[in-house]
Design a protein around this motif. Structure first.
Motif, PDB file in Angstrom:
ATOM      1  N   GLY A  98       0.815  -1.211   0.000  1.00 35.46           N
ATOM      2  CA  GLY A  98       0.000   0.000   0.000  1.00 35.46           C
ATOM      3  C   GLY A  98       0.845   1.255   0.000  1.00 35.46           C
ATOM      4  N   ILE A  99       1.928   1.250   0.787  1.00 37.78           N
ATOM      5  CA  ILE A  99       2.804   2.417   0.843  1.00 37.78           C
ATOM      6  C   ILE A  99       3.528   2.610  -0.485  1.00 37.78           C
ATOM      7  CG2 ILE A  99       4.912   3.310   1.905  1.00 37.78           C
ATOM      8  CD1 ILE A  99       3.958   2.246   4.544  1.00 37.78           C
ATOM      9  N   VAL A 100       4.032   1.509  -1.048  1.00 36.09           N
ATOM     10  CA  VAL A 100       4.722   1.612  -2.333  1.00 36.09           C
ATOM     11  C   VAL A 100       3.768   2.124  -3.411  1.00 36.09           C
ATOM     12  CG1 VAL A 100       5.908   0.320  -4.139  1.00 36.09           C
ATOM     13  CG2 VAL A 100       6.401  -0.156  -1.743  1.00 36.09           C
ATOM     14  N   ALA A 101       2.516   1.675  -3.367  1.00 36.91           N
ATOM     15  CA  ALA A 101       1.525   2.150  -4.340  1.00 36.91           C
ATOM     16  C   ALA A 101       1.312   3.657  -4.195  1.00 36.91           C
ATOM     17  CB  ALA A 101       0.208   1.412  -4.153  1.00 36.91           C
ATOM     18  N   ALA A 102       1.294   4.144  -2.943  1.00 42.83           N
ATOM     19  CA  ALA A 102       1.136   5.583  -2.719  1.00 42.83           C
ATOM     20  C   ALA A 102       2.318   6.360  -3.274  1.00 42.83           C
ATOM     21  CB  ALA A 102       0.984   5.860  -1.221  1.00 42.83           C
ATOM     22  N   PHE A 103       3.503   5.762  -3.222  1.00 38.84           N
ATOM     23  CA  PHE A 103       4.694   6.408  -3.754  1.00 38.84           C
ATOM     24  C   PHE A 103       4.784   6.306  -5.282  1.00 38.84           C
ATOM     25  CE2 PHE A 103       7.218   5.523   0.404  1.00 38.84           C
ATOM     26  CZ  PHE A 103       6.685   6.682   0.961  1.00 38.84           C
ATOM     27  N   ILE A 108       3.202   7.719  14.456  1.00 39.30           N
ATOM     28  CA  ILE A 108       4.035   8.213  13.358  1.00 39.30           C
ATOM     29  C   ILE A 108       3.245   8.345  12.058  1.00 39.30           C
ATOM     30  CG2 ILE A 108       6.034   7.612  11.905  1.00 39.30           C
ATOM     31  CD1 ILE A 108       7.281   6.367  14.375  1.00 39.30           C
ATOM     32  N   LYS A 109       2.213   7.539  11.885  1.00 42.86           N
ATOM     33  CA  LYS A 109       1.465   7.519  10.629  1.00 42.86           C
ATOM     34  C   LYS A 109       0.925   8.885  10.228  1.00 42.86           C
ATOM     35  CE  LYS A 109      -2.211   4.996   8.226  1.00 42.86           C
ATOM     36  NZ  LYS A 109      -3.246   3.926   8.364  1.00 42.86           N
ATOM     37  N   PRO A 110       0.349   9.694  11.158  1.00 44.44           N
ATOM     38  CA  PRO A 110      -0.125  11.023  10.745  1.00 44.44           C
ATOM     39  C   PRO A 110       0.988  11.906  10.187  1.00 44.44           C
ATOM     40  CG  PRO A 110      -1.069  10.414  12.860  1.00 44.44           C
ATOM     41  CD  PRO A 110      -0.017   9.406  12.561  1.00 44.44           C
ATOM     42  N   LEU A 111       2.204  11.806  10.756  1.00 42.14           N
ATOM     43  CA  LEU A 111       3.340  12.570  10.237  1.00 42.14           C
ATOM     44  C   LEU A 111       3.706  12.097   8.844  1.00 42.14           C
ATOM     45  CD1 LEU A 111       5.562  12.595  13.467  1.00 42.14           C
ATOM     46  CD2 LEU A 111       3.987  14.367  12.665  1.00 42.14           C
ATOM     47  N   PHE A 112       3.654  10.778   8.645  1.00 46.06           N
ATOM     48  CA  PHE A 112       3.936  10.208   7.336  1.00 46.06           C
ATOM     49  C   PHE A 112       2.937  10.707   6.298  1.00 46.06           C
ATOM     50  CE2 PHE A 112       2.826   6.708   4.396  1.00 46.06           C
ATOM     51  CZ  PHE A 112       4.008   6.639   3.678  1.00 46.06           C
ATOM     52  N   GLN A 113       1.668  10.714   6.662  1.00 48.60           N
ATOM     53  CA  GLN A 113       0.628  11.127   5.727  1.00 48.60           C
ATOM     54  C   GLN A 113       0.750  12.598   5.346  1.00 48.60           C
ATOM     55  OE1 GLN A 113      -2.734   9.778   8.061  1.00 48.60           O
ATOM     56  NE2 GLN A 113      -2.982   7.937   6.804  1.00 48.60           N
ATOM     57  N   LYS A 114       1.269  13.426   6.273  1.00 52.37           N
ATOM     58  CA  LYS A 114       1.440  14.841   5.966  1.00 52.37           C
ATOM     59  C   LYS A 114       2.517  15.070   4.906  1.00 52.37           C
ATOM     60  CE  LYS A 114      -0.094  16.654  10.444  1.00 52.37           C
ATOM     61  NZ  LYS A 114       0.315  17.385  11.672  1.00 52.37           N
ATOM     62  N   LEU A 115       3.412  14.088   4.716  1.00 56.00           N
ATOM     63  CA  LEU A 115       4.477  14.219   3.725  1.00 56.00           C
ATOM     64  C   LEU A 115       4.005  13.856   2.321  1.00 56.00           C
ATOM     65  CD1 LEU A 115       7.341  12.611   5.837  1.00 56.00           C
ATOM     66  CD2 LEU A 115       7.168  15.017   5.175  1.00 56.00           C
ATOM     67  N   LEU A 116       2.778  13.360   2.199  1.00 54.10           N
ATOM     68  CA  LEU A 116       2.242  12.976   0.895  1.00 54.10           C
ATOM     69  C   LEU A 116       1.305  14.064   0.368  1.00 54.10           C
ATOM     70  CD1 LEU A 116       1.385   9.232   1.665  1.00 54.10           C
ATOM     71  CD2 LEU A 116       3.447  10.143   0.600  1.00 54.10           C
ATOM     72  N   GLN A 148      11.900  15.662   0.861  1.00 57.77           N
ATOM     73  CA  GLN A 148      10.604  15.189   1.350  1.00 57.77           C
ATOM     74  C   GLN A 148      10.490  13.684   1.179  1.00 57.77           C
ATOM     75  OE1 GLN A 148       7.343  17.156  -0.575  1.00 57.77           O
ATOM     76  NE2 GLN A 148       5.791  16.329   0.818  1.00 57.77           N
ATOM     77  N   ALA A 149      11.034  13.152   0.081  1.00 61.86           N
ATOM     78  CA  ALA A 149      11.000  11.711  -0.169  1.00 61.86           C
ATOM     79  C   ALA A 149      11.843  10.955   0.861  1.00 61.86           C
ATOM     80  CB  ALA A 149      11.499  11.405  -1.579  1.00 61.86           C
ATOM     81  N   VAL A 150      13.005  11.525   1.220  1.00 61.19           N
ATOM     82  CA  VAL A 150      13.857  10.881   2.227  1.00 61.19           C
ATOM     83  C   VAL A 150      13.144  10.837   3.574  1.00 61.19           C
ATOM     84  CG1 VAL A 150      16.006  11.063   3.534  1.00 61.19           C
ATOM     85  CG2 VAL A 150      16.015  11.470   1.071  1.00 61.19           C
ATOM     86  N   LEU A 151      12.499  11.941   3.954  1.00 64.68           N
ATOM     87  CA  LEU A 151      11.770  11.984   5.220  1.00 64.68           C
ATOM     88  C   LEU A 151      10.601  10.996   5.222  1.00 64.68           C
ATOM     89  CD1 LEU A 151      11.676  15.831   5.919  1.00 64.68           C
ATOM     90  CD2 LEU A 151      13.012  14.094   7.137  1.00 64.68           C
ATOM     91  N   ALA A 152       9.888  10.925   4.094  1.00 66.24           N
ATOM     92  CA  ALA A 152       8.792   9.959   3.998  1.00 66.24           C
ATOM     93  C   ALA A 152       9.326   8.539   4.117  1.00 66.24           C
ATOM     94  CB  ALA A 152       8.046  10.137   2.674  1.00 66.24           C
ATOM     95  N   GLY A 153      10.486   8.286   3.513  1.00 66.77           N
ATOM     96  CA  GLY A 153      11.094   6.965   3.617  1.00 66.77           C
ATOM     97  C   GLY A 153      11.518   6.632   5.028  1.00 66.77           C
ATOM     98  N   MET A 154      12.034   7.615   5.755  1.00 67.04           N
ATOM     99  CA  MET A 154      12.421   7.384   7.145  1.00 67.04           C
ATOM    100  C   MET A 154      11.205   7.049   7.991  1.00 67.04           C
ATOM    101  SD  MET A 154      15.349  10.324   7.752  1.00 67.04           S
ATOM    102  CE  MET A 154      15.755   9.694   9.388  1.00 67.04           C
ATOM    103  N   ALA A 155      10.095   7.737   7.743  1.00 66.20           N
ATOM    104  CA  ALA A 155       8.856   7.403   8.455  1.00 66.20           C
ATOM    105  C   ALA A 155       8.377   6.014   8.077  1.00 66.20           C
ATOM    106  CB  ALA A 155       7.787   8.443   8.133  1.00 66.20           C
TER     107      ALA A 155
END
Length: 226
Positions: free
Chosen positions: A26-31, A118-126, A133-140
């Motif tokens: 699901g995450i990879v699909a979002a990316f 952590i998920k809400p922080l991750f979602q804010k990066l999308l 931004q991609a590196v931060l999303a990957g870290m999350a």
């Protein structure tokens, strides 16, 4: 046994792709798809995975440091106990990947509470629009509760130092790259293959075999030094 452990972690990441398809799909699909339906450039996929593997390395360093502190307690068998535990978890992980048990999911449930924070922080990066931004999303993304990651972390705990633990998780993270990069670039093509029963069984039994081999190696070393 250091080189063997690094190889085991690398191959566990590579063969664990059958689990990654379900856990991270699901995450990879979002990316993998932009709002206009186009695919993001390859450099963004690399940035996502750089962030993810960086989180794994951090986890490994922390686990290795904790394991080293346990050794300093003066309880001599602790390193051997951690090593045996790591191999036992590797066997359970392999059996899980092969579809024979679900014990590894205990680790995933344990990390669920942290991921909910952590998920809400991750979602804010999308949606991702830049490399930082991609590196931060990957870290999350790296904090996603995953039985595969947590199982290898047990091996990092037994590694004996922060450096060794970080190296172990780096090897594991590098092993996951072909599958997760492949999912990002060829998600529709790779998923049916990775979900085939014979692929799951073969990969899982190989991972379990690493754990069995580790226990046999320990037993032989103990017998030889007796």
């Amino acid at each position: 046994m250091t080189e063997f452990s690094l190889l085991t972690a690398l191959l566990a990441g590579l063969l664990g792709g059958v689990h990654c398809v379900g856990m991270c799909g699901g995450i990879v699909a979002a990316f993998s798809f932009r709002a206009d339906g186009s695919s993001p450039p390859f450099r963004l996929h690399l940035a996502y995975n750089l962030g993810r593997v960086s989180s794994y390395v951090l986890f490994g360093a922390l686990a290795g440091a904790l394991g080293a502190s346990l050794k300093l307690t003066g309880f001599m068998p602790v390193q051997t106990m951690l090593y045996v535990l790591a191999q036992a978890v590797m066997i359970l992980l392999g059996l899980y990947l092969a579809g024979f048990n679900r014990w590894v999911l205990i680790f995933e449930r344990a990390g669920g509470g942290l991921w909910r924070r952590i998920k809400p922080l991750f979602q804010k990066l999308l949606p991702v629009r830049s490399l930082p931004q991609a590196v931060l999303a990957g870290m999350a993304w790296g904090w996603l509760p995953c039985g595969l990651v947590y199982s290898v972390l047990v091996s990092a705990l037994a590694a004996g130092s922060a450096t060794s633990g970080a190296a172990l998780m780096l090897a594991f993270g590098l092993g996951t790259l072909p599958n997760l990069l492949g999912m990002g670039l060829f998600a529709r093509q790779i998923q049916p293959f990775m979900q085939q029963l014979w692929v799951r069984r073969a990969a899982g039994l190989m991972v379990a075999g690493f754990g069995v081999w580790g226990l046999l190696t320990l037993g032989y070393s103990t017998f030889a030094n007796a």
